[in-house]
Motif scaffolding. Structure first.
Motif, PDB file in Angstrom:
ATOM      1  N   UNK A   1       0.818  -1.218   0.000  1.00  0.00           N
ATOM      2  CA  UNK A   1       0.000   0.000   0.000  1.00  0.00           C
ATOM      3  C   UNK A   1       0.853   1.271   0.000  1.00  0.00           C
ATOM      4  N   UNK A   2       0.173   2.396   0.165  1.00  0.00           N
ATOM      5  CA  UNK A   2       0.835   3.690   0.272  1.00  0.00           C
ATOM      6  C   UNK A   2       0.597   4.554  -0.933  1.00  0.00           C
ATOM      7  N   UNK A   3      -0.159   5.644  -0.764  1.00  0.00           N
ATOM      8  CA  UNK A   3      -0.459   6.487  -1.917  1.00  0.00           C
ATOM      9  C   UNK A   3      -0.382   7.981  -1.623  1.00  0.00           C
ATOM     10  N   UNK A   4       0.382   8.371  -0.671  1.00  0.00           N
ATOM     11  CA  UNK A   4       0.695   9.785  -0.440  1.00  0.00           C
ATOM     12  C   UNK A   4       2.199   9.901  -0.536  1.00  0.00           C
ATOM     13  N   UNK A   5       2.724   9.808  -1.740  1.00  0.00           N
ATOM     14  CA  UNK A   5       4.150   9.604  -1.971  1.00  0.00           C
ATOM     15  C   UNK A   5       4.826  10.871  -2.483  1.00  0.00           C
ATOM     16  N   UNK A   6       6.008  11.131  -1.966  1.00  0.00           N
ATOM     17  CA  UNK A   6       6.905  12.124  -2.543  1.00  0.00           C
ATOM     18  C   UNK A   6       8.177  11.382  -2.913  1.00  0.00           C
ATOM     19  N   UNK A   7       8.644  11.605  -4.135  1.00  0.00           N
ATOM     20  CA  UNK A   7       9.862  10.933  -4.584  1.00  0.00           C
ATOM     21  C   UNK A   7      10.456  11.630  -5.786  1.00  0.00           C
ATOM     22  N   UNK A   8      11.449  10.986  -6.372  1.00  0.00           N
ATOM     23  CA  UNK A   8      12.100  11.544  -7.554  1.00  0.00           C
ATOM     24  C   UNK A   8      12.058  10.526  -8.692  1.00  0.00           C
ATOM     25  N   UNK A   9      12.013  11.025  -9.905  1.00  0.00           N
ATOM     26  CA  UNK A   9      11.971  10.151 -11.075  1.00  0.00           C
ATOM     27  C   UNK A   9      13.332   9.479 -11.239  1.00  0.00           C
ATOM     28  N   UNK A  10      13.329   8.153 -11.227  1.00  0.00           N
ATOM     29  CA  UNK A  10      14.565   7.372 -11.336  1.00  0.00           C
ATOM     30  C   UNK A  10      14.769   6.804 -12.737  1.00  0.00           C
ATOM     31  N   UNK A  11      13.659   6.586 -13.458  1.00  0.00           N
ATOM     32  CA  UNK A  11      13.771   6.030 -14.808  1.00  0.00           C
ATOM     33  C   UNK A  11      12.524   6.402 -15.594  1.00  0.00           C
ATOM     34  N   UNK A  12      12.727   6.754 -16.862  1.00  0.00           N
ATOM     35  CA  UNK A  12      11.634   7.114 -17.764  1.00  0.00           C
ATOM     36  C   UNK A  12      11.459   6.043 -18.828  1.00  0.00           C
ATOM     37  N   UNK A  13      10.242   5.881 -19.301  1.00  0.00           N
ATOM     38  CA  UNK A  13      10.007   5.009 -20.445  1.00  0.00           C
ATOM     39  C   UNK A  13       9.650   5.885 -21.642  1.00  0.00           C
ATOM     40  N   UNK A  14       9.387   5.234 -22.770  1.00  0.00           N
ATOM     41  CA  UNK A  14       8.910   6.007 -23.911  1.00  0.00           C
ATOM     42  C   UNK A  14       7.443   6.360 -23.669  1.00  0.00           C
ATOM     43  N   UNK A  15       6.926   7.266 -24.432  1.00  0.00           N
ATOM     44  CA  UNK A  15       5.537   7.708 -24.341  1.00  0.00           C
ATOM     45  C   UNK A  15       5.249   8.483 -23.056  1.00  0.00           C
ATOM     46  N   UNK A  16       6.242   9.192 -22.512  1.00  0.00           N
ATOM     47  CA  UNK A  16       5.984  10.086 -21.385  1.00  0.00           C
ATOM     48  C   UNK A  16       6.234  11.517 -21.862  1.00  0.00           C
ATOM     49  N   UNK A  17       5.552  12.484 -21.264  1.00  0.00           N
ATOM     50  CA  UNK A  17       5.734  13.873 -21.694  1.00  0.00           C
ATOM     51  C   UNK A  17       7.188  14.334 -21.571  1.00  0.00           C
ATOM     52  N   UNK A  18       7.598  15.200 -22.491  1.00  0.00           N
ATOM     53  CA  UNK A  18       8.988  15.663 -22.549  1.00  0.00           C
ATOM     54  C   UNK A  18       9.389  16.487 -21.333  1.00  0.00           C
ATOM     55  N   UNK A  19       8.427  17.070 -20.625  1.00  0.00           N
ATOM     56  CA  UNK A  19       8.780  17.893 -19.472  1.00  0.00           C
ATOM     57  C   UNK A  19       9.213  17.064 -18.255  1.00  0.00           C
ATOM     58  N   UNK A  20       8.998  15.758 -18.290  1.00  0.00           N
ATOM     59  CA  UNK A  20       9.430  14.899 -17.185  1.00  0.00           C
ATOM     60  C   UNK A  20      10.910  14.582 -17.344  1.00  0.00           C
ATOM     61  N   UNK A  21      11.651  14.738 -16.262  1.00  0.00           N
ATOM     62  CA  UNK A  21      13.106  14.570 -16.302  1.00  0.00           C
ATOM     63  C   UNK A  21      13.569  13.668 -15.165  1.00  0.00           C
ATOM     64  N   UNK A  22      14.682  12.974 -15.392  1.00  0.00           N
ATOM     65  CA  UNK A  22      15.301  12.189 -14.323  1.00  0.00           C
ATOM     66  C   UNK A  22      15.638  13.108 -13.153  1.00  0.00           C
ATOM     67  N   UNK A  23      15.380  12.634 -11.938  1.00  0.00           N
ATOM     68  CA  UNK A  23      15.674  13.404 -10.743  1.00  0.00           C
ATOM     69  C   UNK A  23      14.609  14.411 -10.359  1.00  0.00           C
ATOM     70  N   UNK A  24      13.588  14.575 -11.206  1.00  0.00           N
ATOM     71  CA  UNK A  24      12.527  15.536 -10.932  1.00  0.00           C
ATOM     72  C   UNK A  24      11.700  15.073  -9.738  1.00  0.00           C
ATOM     73  N   UNK A  25      11.338  16.003  -8.876  1.00  0.00           N
ATOM     74  CA  UNK A  25      10.532  15.706  -7.697  1.00  0.00           C
ATOM     75  C   UNK A  25       9.066  15.607  -8.106  1.00  0.00           C
ATOM     76  N   UNK A  26       8.383  14.538  -7.677  1.00  0.00           N
ATOM     77  CA  UNK A  26       6.966  14.343  -7.989  1.00  0.00           C
ATOM     78  C   UNK A  26       6.234  13.849  -6.753  1.00  0.00           C
TER      79      UNK A  26
END
Length: 139
Positions: free
Chosen positions: A41-66
């Motif tokens: 479980x757990x759905x109130x998450x703060x983290x950073x992007x560790x890996x991107x796949x294809x078909x994601x918006x260009x504004x998403x970057x590695x290390x970005x806080x989400x």
């Protein structure tokens, strides 16, 4: 190295903090209906992007806080999404109920399933720790 690999349109997030709410407790205690166990479980998450796949918006970057809340993204294809009613998506994954999430070190999230980093980064720069910011994501 990661054992989770993001599929098309997904992002791998390194979890920094995760809040807890009643839905998490119901999942942990096994009283939440319609959940396939075992489930993380757990759905109130703060983290950073560790890996991107294809078909994601260009504004998403590695290390970005989400931040990730209870609703795990929308499909952009069903009738509700076409009308802009993303919270009523007919293919809506619910984090912690339909997929493993925040109480793990890493989690997969659909590209449409998070709060954008500007608001969260602003809160973090105002000397709030990730754990406190994650509590703001509780529904």
């Amino acid at each position: 190295m990661f054992c989770l690999v993001p599929g098309s349109g997904e992002v791998l997030i390194k979890v920094e903090a995760c809040g807890i709410c009643g839905a998490d407790i119901e999942t942990i205690e096994g009283v939440e209906k319609g959940i396939e166990y075992p489930r993380v479980p757990g759905h109130e998450v703060v983290g950073t992007i560790a890996q991107l796949s294809e078909q994601v918006p260009a504004y998403l970057k590695l290390g970005q806080c989400v931040g990730v809340g209870h609703l795990g993204g929308h499909c952009n294809a069903c009738e509700q999404c076409r009308f802009g009613h993303f919270n009523l998506c007919l293919n809506l994954p619910v984090t912690g109920s339909s997929r493993d999430v925040g109480y793990a070190e890493y989690m997969l999230v659909q590209a449409t399933g998070w709060w954008l980093s500007q608001k969260i980064s602003l809160l973090l720069t105002q000397h709030l720790c990730s754990a406190r910011v994650s509590l703001l994501l509780i529904r």
